[in-house]
Design a protein around this motif. Structure first.
Motif, short mmCIF file in Angstrom:
data_model
loop_
_atom_site.label_atom_id
_atom_site.label_comp_id
_atom_site.label_asym_id
_atom_site.label_seq_id
_atom_site.Cartn_x
_atom_site.Cartn_y
_atom_site.Cartn_z
N LYS A 16 -54.04 -50.41 19.70
CA LYS A 16 -53.89 -51.15 21.15
C LYS A 16 -52.52 -50.39 21.73
CE LYS A 16 -52.86 -55.64 22.74
NZ LYS A 16 -52.68 -57.29 22.25
N GLY A 17 -52.72 -50.18 23.05
CA GLY A 17 -51.62 -49.88 23.71
C GLY A 17 -51.47 -48.41 23.34
N ARG A 18 -52.32 -47.49 22.89
CA ARG A 18 -52.24 -46.14 22.60
C ARG A 18 -53.34 -45.26 22.95
NH1 ARG A 18 -53.26 -45.15 18.07
NH2 ARG A 18 -53.68 -47.09 16.90
N HIS A 19 -54.37 -45.97 23.60
CA HIS A 19 -55.54 -45.10 23.99
C HIS A 19 -55.39 -44.72 25.37
CE1 HIS A 19 -56.48 -49.49 24.85
NE2 HIS A 19 -57.12 -48.97 25.95
N ARG A 20 -54.33 -44.69 26.03
CA ARG A 20 -54.00 -44.12 27.36
C ARG A 20 -53.89 -42.43 27.22
NH1 ARG A 20 -49.43 -46.32 30.89
NH2 ARG A 20 -50.22 -44.52 32.20
N VAL A 21 -54.68 -41.86 28.03
CA VAL A 21 -54.50 -40.19 27.59
C VAL A 21 -53.22 -39.54 28.15
CG1 VAL A 21 -55.69 -38.13 28.25
CG2 VAL A 21 -57.14 -39.96 27.61
N MET A 22 -52.54 -38.90 27.45
CA MET A 22 -51.04 -38.51 28.03
C MET A 22 -51.38 -37.30 29.00
SD MET A 22 -49.81 -35.86 24.93
CE MET A 22 -51.08 -34.82 24.39
N SER A 23 -50.45 -37.22 30.18
CA SER A 23 -50.55 -36.41 30.92
C SER A 23 -49.98 -35.03 30.49
CB SER A 23 -49.60 -36.95 32.07
OG SER A 23 -48.44 -36.97 31.81
N LEU A 24 -49.98 -33.81 31.35
CA LEU A 24 -49.82 -32.79 30.89
C LEU A 24 -48.21 -32.62 30.99
CD1 LEU A 24 -50.30 -29.73 30.39
CD2 LEU A 24 -50.33 -29.45 32.86
N GLY A 25 -47.49 -33.55 31.75
CA GLY A 25 -45.95 -33.63 31.77
C GLY A 25 -45.52 -34.10 30.38
N THR A 26 -46.25 -35.34 30.11
CA THR A 26 -46.05 -35.96 28.70
C THR A 26 -46.03 -34.85 27.61
OG1 THR A 26 -46.77 -38.02 29.72
CG2 THR A 26 -46.42 -37.86 27.26
N PHE A 27 -47.36 -34.13 27.58
CA PHE A 27 -47.53 -32.96 26.40
C PHE A 27 -46.27 -32.17 26.57
CE2 PHE A 27 -48.81 -28.67 25.67
CZ PHE A 27 -49.22 -28.96 24.27
N ALA A 28 -45.84 -31.61 27.65
CA ALA A 28 -44.79 -30.89 27.64
C ALA A 28 -43.49 -31.41 27.11
CB ALA A 28 -44.40 -30.25 29.07
N ALA A 29 -43.16 -32.48 27.34
CA ALA A 29 -42.08 -33.31 26.93
C ALA A 29 -42.03 -33.45 25.57
CB ALA A 29 -41.92 -34.61 27.65
N ILE A 30 -43.11 -33.89 24.76
CA ILE A 30 -43.29 -34.06 23.52
C ILE A 30 -43.17 -32.62 22.94
CG2 ILE A 30 -45.03 -34.34 21.60
CD1 ILE A 30 -46.03 -36.73 23.48
N VAL A 31 -44.01 -31.75 23.01
CA VAL A 31 -43.65 -30.35 22.39
C VAL A 31 -42.32 -29.66 22.55
CG1 VAL A 31 -46.12 -29.77 22.59
CG2 VAL A 31 -44.79 -29.35 24.29
N SER A 32 -41.87 -30.13 23.81
CA SER A 32 -40.19 -29.86 24.03
C SER A 32 -39.15 -30.24 22.94
CB SER A 32 -39.96 -29.50 25.37
OG SER A 32 -40.97 -28.92 26.13
N PHE A 33 -39.59 -31.54 22.74
CA PHE A 33 -38.69 -32.34 21.92
C PHE A 33 -38.78 -31.98 20.55
CE2 PHE A 33 -38.39 -36.17 19.40
CZ PHE A 33 -36.96 -36.55 19.50
N ILE A 34 -40.06 -31.62 20.31
CA ILE A 34 -40.26 -31.56 18.83
C ILE A 34 -39.53 -29.68 18.59
CG2 ILE A 34 -41.99 -30.71 17.16
CD1 ILE A 34 -41.82 -33.79 17.55
N ALA A 35 -39.71 -29.00 19.66
CA ALA A 35 -38.98 -27.80 19.34
C ALA A 35 -37.55 -27.86 19.37
CB ALA A 35 -39.52 -26.70 20.72
N CYS A 36 -37.03 -28.79 19.93
CA CYS A 36 -35.47 -28.72 20.04
C CYS A 36 -34.99 -29.37 18.64
CB CYS A 36 -35.10 -29.89 21.02
SG CYS A 36 -35.28 -29.08 22.83
N ILE A 37 -35.96 -30.34 18.04
CA ILE A 37 -35.80 -30.77 16.88
C ILE A 37 -35.54 -29.73 15.76
CG2 ILE A 37 -36.62 -32.34 15.03
CD1 ILE A 37 -37.20 -34.28 17.04
#
Length: 883
Positions: A16-37
């Motif tokens: 519930k609340g998770r089945h929205r497909v992420m946008s390309l911008g969201t994907f870029a933000a996530i992978v950038s955040f993990i790379a920074c970590i």
């Protein structure tokens, strides 16, 4: 126990609340955040580089080279000595040698030319002739060269048990009588503590204080070593105490709490030299140059030098310690992680949670890849490492996509969107769609009472237009087929009975015969096994799904009505349920389900376009299903149960069935692999990926696991007795990580998708593991060019448990050997070398599937024995009632 409704509710709540497909911008933000970590992790783990600076040359360093074989005998070439000493002269004032023959007699002369003094070693062992040559040569050199400042008679001769303290003292006194310079003997510091008679014989105590071999952690190594030096001074205040060897390796395995690494070596040596100079300690650093041939000390032996084997300094003695390649490795690790993370875009409808988990896993892989490159940069290509890496890297290369696939499925189940393609049986199409259905039931020597129940359930179907074709093949005993013929006759013309003998072609041939008897106006073909009782709503609910003319087949899950027969049968049932509630649901999302030959509805035109039932493989159902998908048809799946069959009669029957499935899967791969090449079929990218990774994750994973277990067994004596090399953690930790991923995948997916309690889930895990050898051996045999087809019928329902002990003999032997190997390595790892403990842990993990098979056999035997005992004590009347 959880009900299916409870599981469905928990699944919906989890998504519930998770089945929205992420946008390309969201994907870029996530992978950038993990790379920074990831980058921050490298920054945090950057080792402390603070160390005292050493401006002056070192007082002394050890110098030794292994002699090369020549026609005149083993010799260290003069040119090599000259090159080495020229490099050493820039950093040290003196060198200590360990022998005076085999070319090393040239050291004093060359050292004098370079301004170096020499502590000249006399090698002693049990070769008396060589000992005499060493003594005579050393005395002659000491008289000829004034830069020879002391003689050291023997090196750890007492520690190696080659001479007693009394014998060694006698030799020292003999050398002292003729020597123009002070004479000492070099040995472990405790040798001098325990043997004052040896101290009395020498002019100087030449004590080896090596914190690594004392098992000291790097944090206390310096203070601990100086404390040992003070202990010697306190015991022998009138003797000059020289630290004959002090050093720390830059690589290799740990020794108790001592862990070598390049930075620790630099920090410890610089700090020691600074402290020793202030305290006025006479010392010698071991050693000048790395010696890759020095394997008798294990894999740390080659790494004691302050120069590497190419005579490049390993670190600077002044200023800040800087690893010029550290941030290069960090950027490489992060870059690989980012590149791998791009693959997340290939997943349909990935959520932010999925992307976060998978990106983190990709960066772990990137970190590992960079660590492998760093390892090879800081290590020598020794034969042990070459062998272990050559064997392990290809296996890890195959293991990585398997672990990634399981992690992806776990992320989808726990963090992904709700399944979108499950057939909605309540509103799939208008109820007026009622094409004629022909239901086919192939049977081979099936118990008539079981088959009669199946036929009766078909007769109760709530559907207006269907027929049933029962084909009994190769069953000559009338007791098996006459009751079936009579029941079909009683049920009327809709039930057709066909019996044939000497039919070749396995189950597929019986289904082809059923097609020949099918009414011309039948549009849908239904297939059920002879042991299945179907729900009256089966056709009514699912046939409307064919309203879409592109739908070629609709599959319902298998289920079983006798899971309560025993704990093992309950575990089997739960293991089957995992496939139908997890794997099939996820495969259905990309139109890539595996067709199984019961509870399946196929459009007749799709079946005929695919060429009908083929006997090329022993899994004709999966073969046909893949062919239909290759022709561009759609398939639908529902996880709602519409039929219940019988579980395999016993564990042997379960193994036989799994063996047939594995062998058939390999046959399908051999038959269809060309259809996965570009432009050869209508399979899309997602379908190809799902089938390829599905095969790799199933029988591919089991073959890899068995191969790794066999290879590790071969390697056990080499690890236990330190003969070659212990596999580095870089090779063992990924295996342990993959096991943890598989365990987490199983538990997470089962808790969210399969309606079974924890105890039954654990049983399903044991059952799943127990067929590793069965699947691997069947798949391997099927892959062989000369392997033929043979269809094994799976006995169903109740029956006498047949002998299974001999069938699990391979698992018994392998499991016992793996456990014995682990115990041997644990027991012989006196100094708690991490690599050895990790290897032993892997052996225990690898034993679990084999021991699971053995445990299930004995549990089944135990249960059968109890049943027979109970039957023996029941009153006769009770036995009659029960029967």
């Amino acid at each position: 126990m959880n009900t299916p409704d409870q599981i469905a509710g928990r699944r919906s709540g989890a998504a519930k609340g998770r089945h929205r497909v992420m946008s390309l911008g969201t994907f870029a933000a996530i992978v950038s955040f993990i790379a920074c970590i990831h980058l921050a992790f490298w920054a945090l783990k950057k080792p402390d580089t603070a160390a005292d600076s050493v401006e002056d040359k070192l007082p002394s360093v050890s110098y030794n080279r292994f002699a090369q074989k020549t026609p005149a005998g083993p010799i260290v070439p003069e040119a090599q000595i000259r090159t080495d000493l020229a490099a050493i002269a820039a950093y040290a004032e003196s060198v200590r040698t360990y022998a005076s023959t085999q070319g090393l007699e040239r050291v004093p002369e060359i050292a004098r030319e370079l301004g170096l003094t020499v502590t000249l070693g006399i090698w002693l062992d049990k070769d008396e002739a060589r000992n005499e040559r060493e003594i005579a040569t050393a005395l002659d050199l000491a008289r000829r060269y004034r830069n020879v400042t002391r003689l050291v008679v023997g090196n750890e001769t007492f520690l190696r048990h080659e001479h007693s303290a009394a014998e060694l003292a006698k030799i020292v006194r003999r050398v002292k009588r003729d020597s123009p310079v002070p004479v000492a003997t070099a040995d472990h510091w405790k040798t001098f503590i325990d043997h004052p008679e040896l101290v009395d014989a020498v002019d100087e105590v030449f004590a080896h204080i090596l914190p690594y071999w004392e098992g000291m952690p790097k944090q206390t190594a310096l203070d601990g070593s100086l404390a040992l030096y003070e202990l010697l001074r306190a015991k022998y205040p009138s003797k000059k105490i020289v630290i004959g060897e002090f050093g720390w390796p830059s690589a290799g395995h740990n020794f108790e709490r001592a862990v070598p690494d390049p930075v620790s070596q630099a920090v410890l040596l610089r700090n020691f030299v600074a402290r020793a100079n202030v305290l006025g300690i006479d010392y010698n650093i071991v050693e000048a140059i790395d010696q890759p041939e020095k394997l008798f000390e294990g894999n740390v032996g080659p790494y004691w030098g302050i120069f590497d084997a190419s005579l490049q300094p390993k670190f600077a003695w002044t200023g800040q310690l800087v690893d010029a390649d550290y941030w290069k490795a960090a950027l490489l690790a992060v870059s690989i992680g980012l590149l791998l993370s791009i693959s997340i875009l290939a997943l349909r409808g990935a959520t932010a949670g999925q992307a976060t988990l998978l990106a983190a896993a990709d960066h772990l892989v990137g970190h590992w890849c960079a660590s492998v490159l760093v390892y090879w940069q800081g290590h020598y290509f020794l034969h042990g490492e070459v062998i272990t890496f050559a064997i392990a890297l290809p296996l890890l290369g195959l293991l990585a996509p398997i672990a990634r696939s399981r992690l992806n499925e776990m992320a989808t189940v726990a963090l992904g969107h709700e399944p979108a393609r499950l057939l909605n049986v309540s509103s799939s199409a208008p109820a007026v769609l009622t094409p004629k259905v022909s239901i086919h039931i192939p049977a081979y020597r099936e118990p008539p009472e079981m088959l009669l129940r199946t036929i009766d359930s078909v007769a109760q179907l709530d559907y207006p237009d269907f027929e049933c074709v029962v084909v009994i093949n190769n069953t000559p005993d009338p007791a098996f087929w006459r009751p079936i013929e009579a029941r079909c006759r009683d049920l009327g013309p809709r039930f057709k009975f066909v019996r044939v003998e000497n039919l070749r072609g396995f189950k597929a041939a019986a289904l082809r015969l059923a097609m020949a008897e099918t009414s011309a106006d039948a549009q849908i073909i239904g297939i059920i096994d002879a042991d299945y009782v179907v729900d009256p709503k089966w056709l009514k609910d699912l046939i409307p799904g064919f309203a879409d003319s592109k739908v070629g087949l609709i599959q319902a899950p298998q289920d079983h009505r006798d899971g309560d027969r025993s704990a093992i049968h309950a575990a089997m049932n739960a293991e089957y349920a995992g496939f139908f509630d997890i794997g099939m649901v996820e495969r259905n999302e990309v139109n890539a389900i595996i067709v199984h030959g019961t509870m399946c509805l196929i459009r007749r035109t799709a079946l005929e376009a695919a060429g009908g039932w083929s006997s090329d493989t022993i899994c004709e159902d999966s073969d046909l299903g893949l062919t239909i998908l290759e022709r561009g048809w759609r398939a639908h799946y529902t996880n709602q149960r519409y039929g219940w069959g019988l579980l395999p009669q016993d564990y042997m029957a379960f193994r036989t069935q799994r063996s047939r499935w594995a062998g058939g899967a390999v046959q399908i791969v051999k038959k269809h692999w060309r259809q996965f090449l570009p432009g050869t079929s209508l399979l899309d990218r997602d379908q190809k990926r799902e089938f390829a990774f599905g095969w790799l994750s199933w029988f591919g994973a089991e073959i890899i696991a068995v191969a790794a277990a066999l290879l590790n067994l071969v390697w056990v004596p080499f690890v236990a007795f330190k003969i070659v090399a212990i596999p580095d953690p870089l090779l063992t930790l990924p295996i342990i990580s993959a096991f943890i991923v598989s365990l987490a995948h199983f538990v997470c997916a089962y808790r969210l998708r399969v309606a079974v309690p924890y105890r039954q889930m654990f049983g399903a895990m044991v059952v799943f593991m127990s067929v590793q050898w069965t699947v691997a051996s069947a798949a391997f045999k099927a892959a062989l060019p000369a392997h033929g087809n043979y269809f094994h019928r799976t006995p169903k329902g109740k029956g006498v448990v047949v002998g299974t002990r001999i069938l699990t003999m391979p698992e018994t032997v392998l499991g016992a050997l793996l456990v014995a190997g682990a115990i041997t390595i644990f027991a012989t790892n006196f100094y708690r070398v991490l690599e050895a403990d990790l290897f032993a842990t892997i052996l225990l993990i690898q034993s679990l599937p084999f021991l699971s098979a053995v445990a299930l056999v004995w549990l089944e035997r135990l249960g059968e024995g109890r049943s027979q005992k109970l039957a023996a004590v029941r009153p006769a009347g009770q036995n009659k009632m029960i029967s």
